[in-house]
Design a protein around this motif. Structure first.
Motif, PDB file in Angstrom:
ATOM      1  N   HIS A 117       1.336   4.693  -2.058  1.00 40.33           N
ATOM      2  CA  HIS A 117       0.392   4.102  -1.286  1.00 40.33           C
ATOM      3  C   HIS A 117      -0.812   3.785  -1.961  1.00 40.33           C
ATOM      4  O   HIS A 117      -1.378   3.047  -2.206  1.00 40.33           O
ATOM      5  CB  HIS A 117       0.059   4.581  -0.084  1.00 40.33           C
ATOM      6  N   TYR A 118      -1.186   4.752  -3.025  1.00 41.12           N
ATOM      7  CA  TYR A 118      -2.330   4.671  -3.967  1.00 41.12           C
ATOM      8  C   TYR A 118      -2.268   3.491  -4.871  1.00 41.12           C
ATOM      9  O   TYR A 118      -3.001   2.672  -4.894  1.00 41.12           O
ATOM     10  CB  TYR A 118      -2.486   5.755  -4.509  1.00 41.12           C
ATOM     11  N   ASN A 119      -1.123   3.309  -5.530  1.00 44.36           N
ATOM     12  CA  ASN A 119      -0.925   2.511  -6.448  1.00 44.36           C
ATOM     13  C   ASN A 119      -0.811   0.911  -5.688  1.00 44.36           C
ATOM     14  O   ASN A 119      -1.211  -0.196  -6.374  1.00 44.36           O
ATOM     15  CB  ASN A 119       0.721   2.687  -7.358  1.00 44.36           C
ATOM     16  N   LEU A 120      -0.112   0.848  -4.594  1.00 50.32           N
ATOM     17  CA  LEU A 120      -0.294  -0.384  -3.904  1.00 50.32           C
ATOM     18  C   LEU A 120      -1.842  -0.585  -3.477  1.00 50.32           C
ATOM     19  O   LEU A 120      -2.106  -2.045  -3.785  1.00 50.32           O
ATOM     20  CB  LEU A 120       0.498  -0.266  -2.648  1.00 50.32           C
ATOM     21  N   GLY A 121      -2.584   0.274  -3.166  1.00 48.04           N
ATOM     22  CA  GLY A 121      -3.892   0.084  -2.761  1.00 48.04           C
ATOM     23  C   GLY A 121      -4.785  -0.342  -4.179  1.00 48.04           C
ATOM     24  O   GLY A 121      -5.407  -1.238  -3.991  1.00 48.04           O
ATOM     25  N   LEU A 122      -4.261   0.108  -5.360  1.00 45.94           N
ATOM     26  CA  LEU A 122      -4.789  -0.291  -6.558  1.00 45.94           C
ATOM     27  C   LEU A 122      -4.580  -1.700  -6.840  1.00 45.94           C
ATOM     28  O   LEU A 122      -5.615  -2.320  -7.375  1.00 45.94           O
ATOM     29  CB  LEU A 122      -4.405   0.654  -7.764  1.00 45.94           C
ATOM     30  N   SER A 123      -3.325  -2.164  -6.601  1.00 46.57           N
ATOM     31  CA  SER A 123      -2.903  -3.498  -6.839  1.00 46.57           C
ATOM     32  C   SER A 123      -3.623  -4.403  -6.021  1.00 46.57           C
ATOM     33  O   SER A 123      -4.191  -5.523  -6.461  1.00 46.57           O
ATOM     34  CB  SER A 123      -1.313  -3.655  -6.800  1.00 46.57           C
ATOM     35  N   TYR A 124      -4.031  -4.035  -4.614  1.00 49.63           N
ATOM     36  CA  TYR A 124      -4.698  -4.854  -3.880  1.00 49.63           C
ATOM     37  C   TYR A 124      -6.254  -4.832  -4.309  1.00 49.63           C
ATOM     38  O   TYR A 124      -6.956  -5.882  -4.234  1.00 49.63           O
ATOM     39  CB  TYR A 124      -4.733  -4.150  -2.175  1.00 49.63           C
ATOM     40  N   PHE A 125      -6.859  -3.827  -4.835  1.00 47.96           N
ATOM     41  CA  PHE A 125      -8.305  -3.613  -5.352  1.00 47.96           C
ATOM     42  C   PHE A 125      -8.214  -4.923  -6.520  1.00 47.96           C
ATOM     43  O   PHE A 125      -9.206  -5.791  -6.640  1.00 47.96           O
ATOM     44  CB  PHE A 125      -8.429  -2.318  -5.701  1.00 47.96           C
ATOM     45  N   ILE A 126      -7.382  -4.890  -7.270  1.00 46.53           N
ATOM     46  CA  ILE A 126      -7.548  -5.669  -8.582  1.00 46.53           C
ATOM     47  C   ILE A 126      -7.350  -6.936  -8.299  1.00 46.53           C
ATOM     48  O   ILE A 126      -8.057  -8.013  -8.738  1.00 46.53           O
ATOM     49  CB  ILE A 126      -6.239  -5.299  -9.585  1.00 46.53           C
TER      50      ILE A 126
END
Length: 334
Positions: free
Chosen positions: A142-151
């Protein structure tokens, strides 16, 4: 009667032979799977600790055709290629693994990592959505998915994914740090401060969190001295934090530090008119009239730059920040 008895005996032996062959085949399959699981643990642990020669040695143990039938074999091959930066070949093997076993979460996760390393964050996002469907309770996914959304500047979904990560791992400092950065992008300053404060309460020496807190403090309180007290290492600053801290140095009349910090921003393609004027002011305050004149001519020449170039450069900088923040870990399946 004897004839029928003979046929019965013949069929009995025939079926016993078939069962024996089936049992032998199943026994061999079980042995192969056990061996593959053992070697898989050895390879993944070796990759985790950077023991690449050991990983290669273990890989050689499973090169018979029997092992190549399994999705795990292709995942391990993809993992080895990933560490060698041979991403196209790694993607081919990971996709092959997923065709054999669509719910292979480790292969799905690593495939997303390759897309992120290639700056293809949209594909990384789509892949990690599938990973989270396979394994919905993993906070790191979930964290990495959140990071991709942030980018990708999809801050609403970034908040949802990061909050989900914290639901399963409440003290996940990296998720709180990124959530704070997300709130900053939305100008929700108090929420940003709350998240980053909770990180520093647990770990006061957390350098990225401290650097980010300085940015939050300045934006809320407009106190440059207090903001600068949180600056731990300017080498790790993102360009947004760099602009804030340069401004803080300027306001406390530490112009040399401000110029050094702001120079890379001023000369970048995405520097706006305010950034250029601010840097000219710094150079003149330092008495660097020739450098100010040179920068003025540089700014004039680049004022009509293609905005697409500036956006591409900004995306690359953001992508570089994202790669530093990625959760990047090889996962044991067994």
């Amino acid at each position: 009667m004897k004839f029928f008895f003979f046929l019965f005996i013949l069929f009995t032996f025939y079926f016993q032979s078939l069962n024996a062959q089936t049992n032998d085949s199943e026994s061999e399959s079980i042995k192969n799977k056990i061996e593959l699981e053992r070697v898989s643990r050895n390879i993944i642990n070796a990759l985790r600790y950077g023991k690449f020669a050991l990983a290669d040695t273990e890989w050689k143990k499973i090169q018979s055709e029997n092992f190549k039938l399994y999705a795990e074999y292709d995942y391990l091959g993809g993992s080895l290629l990933y560490t060698r930066l041979e991403w196209p070949e790694a993607k081919e093997l990971l996709n092959k693994s997923l065709r054999k076993e669509p719910n292979h979460e480790a292969a799905s996760f690593l495939l997303g990592m390759i897309y992120a390393q290639e700056d293809n964050w949209n594909e990384a996002k789509e892949t990690w959505i599938e990973t989270n469907q396979i394994s919905p309770y993993n906070p790191f996914y979930h964290y990495n998915l959140g990071l991709s959304y942030f980018i990708l500047k999809d801050y609403k979904n970034a908040i949802l994914s990061l909050s989900k990560s914290l639901e399963y791992k409440p003290n996940y400092a990296e998720a709180k740090f990124l959530l704070s950065k997300t709130y900053l992008e939305l100008n929700e300053l108090e929420k940003a401060k709350s998240e980053i404060s909770s990180v520093l309460e647990v770990d006061p020496k957390n350098m990225p969190a401290s650097n980010l807190m300085g940015r939050v403090v300045y934006l809320i309180e407009k106190d440059p001295k207090k903001a600068l007290s949180f600056l731990k290492n300017d080498r790790t600053l993102g360009w947004r934090e760099r602009k804030i801290y340069a401004r803080c140095y300027f306001e406390v009349r530490r112009w040399r530090e401000a110029e050094l910090m702001f120079k890379s921003v001023a000369y970048s393609p995405f520097a706006d008119e305010y950034d250029k004027s601010f840097y000219l002011n710094l150079l003149l305050n330092l008495g660097y009239e020739e450098r100010a004149n040179d920068f003025f001519h540089f700014a004039q020449k680049t004022s009509e730059n293609d905005s697409k170039i500036a956006e591409a450069y900004r995306m690359l900088l953001t992508s570089r920040e994202g790669k530093v923040l990625l959760y990047n870990y090889f996962k044991l399946r067994y």
